[in-house]
Design a protein around this motif. Structure first.
Motif, PDB file in Angstrom:
ATOM      1  N   VAL A  95      40.361  48.079  46.403  1.00  0.00           N
ATOM      2  CA  VAL A  95      40.992  47.036  45.578  1.00  0.00           C
ATOM      3  C   VAL A  95      41.863  46.132  46.441  1.00  0.00           C
ATOM      4  CG1 VAL A  95      42.683  46.648  43.743  1.00  0.00           C
ATOM      5  CG2 VAL A  95      40.876  48.344  43.425  1.00  0.00           C
ATOM      6  N   GLU A  96      42.612  46.727  47.363  1.00  0.00           N
ATOM      7  CA  GLU A  96      43.459  45.928  48.258  1.00  0.00           C
ATOM      8  C   GLU A  96      42.609  45.011  49.133  1.00  0.00           C
ATOM      9  OE1 GLU A  96      45.795  48.844  50.305  1.00  0.00           O
ATOM     10  OE2 GLU A  96      47.325  48.894  48.737  1.00  0.00           O
ATOM     11  N   ASP A  97      41.459  45.503  49.616  1.00  0.00           N
ATOM     12  CA  ASP A  97      40.562  44.656  50.409  1.00  0.00           C
ATOM     13  C   ASP A  97      40.060  43.473  49.587  1.00  0.00           C
ATOM     14  OD1 ASP A  97      40.863  46.362  52.564  1.00  0.00           O
ATOM     15  OD2 ASP A  97      38.956  47.415  52.230  1.00  0.00           O
ATOM     16  N   GLU A  98      39.698  43.734  48.337  1.00  0.00           N
ATOM     17  CA  GLU A  98      39.219  42.662  47.462  1.00  0.00           C
ATOM     18  C   GLU A  98      40.329  41.648  47.192  1.00  0.00           C
ATOM     19  OE1 GLU A  98      36.076  42.062  46.441  1.00  0.00           O
ATOM     20  OE2 GLU A  98      35.511  43.768  47.682  1.00  0.00           O
ATOM     21  N   VAL A  99      41.539  42.125  46.992  1.00  0.00           N
ATOM     22  CA  VAL A  99      42.674  41.220  46.750  1.00  0.00           C
ATOM     23  C   VAL A  99      42.903  40.345  47.978  1.00  0.00           C
ATOM     24  CG1 VAL A  99      45.181  41.146  46.419  1.00  0.00           C
ATOM     25  CG2 VAL A  99      43.781  42.641  44.996  1.00  0.00           C
ATOM     26  N   ARG A 100      42.825  40.951  49.177  1.00  0.00           N
ATOM     27  CA  ARG A 100      42.986  40.162  50.398  1.00  0.00           C
ATOM     28  C   ARG A 100      41.885  39.103  50.517  1.00  0.00           C
ATOM     29  NH1 ARG A 100      43.012  44.904  53.222  1.00  0.00           N
ATOM     30  NH2 ARG A 100      44.935  45.959  52.781  1.00  0.00           N
ATOM     31  N   ALA A 101      40.649  39.482  50.187  1.00  0.00           N
ATOM     32  CA  ALA A 101      39.536  38.530  50.266  1.00  0.00           C
ATOM     33  C   ALA A 101      39.736  37.383  49.285  1.00  0.00           C
ATOM     34  CB  ALA A 101      38.215  39.249  50.003  1.00  0.00           C
TER      35      ALA A 101
END
Length: 121
Positions: A49-55
């Motif tokens: 989820v954090e990776d998606e938020v960063r993207a």
């Protein structure tokens, strides 16, 4: 007196309730392993989820930069069109006026504009 058939009665036995067996209990190491698996799974999910938020944040920043560039180009285009309008208004020659009219008229798109369906609904 006539004999009537005897009523059959069944003897009822007293019901005894048998308690249900207790649910199987896990040993302490097995329970700790399940919790560790759950915690690891949740950690992995949170990382994804954090990776998606960063993207998404990165894409949003890129969109903001492109919109700023587009607005600057539009402002420059508006200034140029104003200058062409002023030049056309001051032109006396028919050939020059015709030429300026062609310059001021917006061009047709060279290719089809790609607009996502969600924006056309």
């Amino acid at each position: 007196m006539a004999r009537t058939p005897a009523k059959k009665t069944t003897a009822r036995r007293p019901r005894t309730t048998v308690p249900a067996p207790p649910p199987p209990t896990k040993s302490a190491p097995a329970a700790a392993g399940g919790i560790a698996d759950l915690a690891g799974g949740l950690r992995t999910l949170l990382g994804a989820v954090e990776d998606e938020v960063r993207a998404v944040t990165s894409l949003s920043e890129r969109i903001d930069a492109l919109v700023s560039e587009l607005n600057a180009v539009r402002e420059e285009q508006a200034q140029r069109l104003l200058a062409l309008d002023a030049l056309r208004a001051s032109a006396q020659d028919g050939g020059l006026t015709s030429f300026l009219d062609k310059l001021i008229r917006p061009r047709q798109a060279r290719g089809p504009e790609l607009v996502p369906e969600r924006l056309t609904q």
